[in-house]
Design a protein around this motif. Structure first.
Motif, short mmCIF file in Angstrom:
data_model
loop_
_atom_site.label_atom_id
_atom_site.label_comp_id
_atom_site.label_asym_id
_atom_site.label_seq_id
_atom_site.Cartn_x
_atom_site.Cartn_y
_atom_site.Cartn_z
N ASP A 290 0.80 -1.22 0.00
CA ASP A 290 0.00 0.00 0.00
C ASP A 290 0.84 1.28 0.00
O ASP A 290 0.30 2.38 -0.03
N ALA A 291 2.15 1.13 0.04
CA ALA A 291 3.02 2.30 0.10
C ALA A 291 3.07 3.04 -1.22
O ALA A 291 2.92 2.44 -2.29
N GLN A 292 3.28 4.34 -1.12
CA GLN A 292 3.49 5.16 -2.31
C GLN A 292 4.95 4.99 -2.70
O GLN A 292 5.85 5.04 -1.86
N GLU A 293 5.20 4.76 -3.98
CA GLU A 293 6.56 4.67 -4.49
C GLU A 293 6.89 6.01 -5.13
O GLU A 293 6.08 6.58 -5.86
N ALA A 294 8.08 6.52 -4.84
CA ALA A 294 8.46 7.83 -5.37
C ALA A 294 9.97 7.92 -5.51
O ALA A 294 10.71 7.14 -4.90
N ILE A 295 10.39 8.87 -6.31
CA ILE A 295 11.81 9.21 -6.38
C ILE A 295 11.97 10.49 -5.57
O ILE A 295 11.34 11.50 -5.85
N LYS A 296 12.76 10.41 -4.51
CA LYS A 296 13.03 11.56 -3.66
C LYS A 296 14.54 11.66 -3.49
O LYS A 296 15.20 10.66 -3.24
N TRP A 297 15.05 12.86 -3.65
CA TRP A 297 16.50 13.08 -3.55
C TRP A 297 17.26 12.14 -4.49
O TRP A 297 18.35 11.68 -4.19
N GLY A 298 16.64 11.84 -5.63
CA GLY A 298 17.28 11.02 -6.64
C GLY A 298 17.27 9.53 -6.39
O GLY A 298 17.88 8.77 -7.14
N ASN A 299 16.57 9.07 -5.34
CA ASN A 299 16.55 7.65 -5.00
C ASN A 299 15.12 7.13 -4.84
O ASN A 299 14.23 7.88 -4.46
N PRO A 300 14.93 5.83 -5.07
CA PRO A 300 13.62 5.23 -4.86
C PRO A 300 13.25 5.19 -3.37
O PRO A 300 14.05 4.75 -2.54
N PHE A 301 12.07 5.68 -3.06
CA PHE A 301 11.54 5.71 -1.69
C PHE A 301 10.20 5.00 -1.64
O PHE A 301 9.45 5.02 -2.61
N PHE A 302 9.90 4.42 -0.50
CA PHE A 302 8.58 3.89 -0.20
C PHE A 302 8.07 4.69 0.99
O PHE A 302 8.76 4.79 2.01
N VAL A 303 6.87 5.25 0.87
CA VAL A 303 6.31 6.14 1.89
C VAL A 303 4.88 5.70 2.18
O VAL A 303 4.11 5.38 1.27
N GLU A 304 4.51 5.72 3.49
CA GLU A 304 3.16 5.24 3.85
C GLU A 304 2.57 5.99 5.04
O GLU A 304 2.27 5.36 6.05
N PRO A 305 2.22 7.19 5.13
CA PRO A 305 2.70 8.35 4.38
C PRO A 305 4.05 8.83 4.90
O PRO A 305 4.60 9.79 4.42
N ARG A 306 4.59 8.15 5.90
CA ARG A 306 5.91 8.46 6.42
C ARG A 306 6.95 7.59 5.72
O ARG A 306 6.62 6.58 5.11
N PHE A 307 8.20 7.96 5.88
CA PHE A 307 9.31 7.20 5.31
C PHE A 307 9.30 5.77 5.84
O PHE A 307 9.26 5.55 7.05
#
Length: 124
Positions: free
Chosen positions: A37-54
């Motif tokens: 259910d995590a949001q996948e994103a590119i943050k600071w140039g790297n792949p992140f998973f956020v749910e809604p926190r890091f």
């Protein structure tokens, strides 16, 4: 190491060095399974998973991939990580070594549970 212009994790993996791509694909699949259910994103140039926190991130480097879980996970798995190459905030996985799938999966699941139990609104 992968292009910072990538807009998605798939693009990030495709732009990574060829030696990195198998580990990155495997990491992405493991982390997506642990946090569907995590949001996948590119943050600071790297792949992140956020749910809604890091939850966790990963990245490609010249000779290794890095798995960066929340700080509490590094502490919770400290003993198991003793035999691994780590920094304060991440597990380093050389491309010529197998991915420690079970350890990464359990660390990722720990992060998901910890974030869901938190009551504060902080990102980290």
């Amino acid at each position: 190491m992968a292009s910072q212009r990538a807009a998605t994790i798939a693009e990030y993996i495709r732009s990574a060095p060829p030696a990195a791509q198998p580990h990155l694909r495997q990491l992405h699949a493991l982390l997506r399974q642990a946090a569907p259910d995590a949001q996948e994103a590119i943050k600071w140039g790297n792949p992140f998973f956020v749910e809604p926190r890091f939850l966790f991130a990963f990245s490609a480097h010249k000779a290794h991939a890095s798995f960066a879980p929340m700080a509490a996970a590094m502490e919770a798995f400290k003993e198991e990580l003793e035999s691994c190459q780590t920094t304060k905030n991440m597990l380093k996985i050389r491309y010529d070594e197998p991915l420690p799938e079970d350890l990464i999966r359990r660390m990722a699941e720990y992060c998901v549970q910890a974030v869901r139990e938190r009551e504060d609104d902080g990102f980290w």
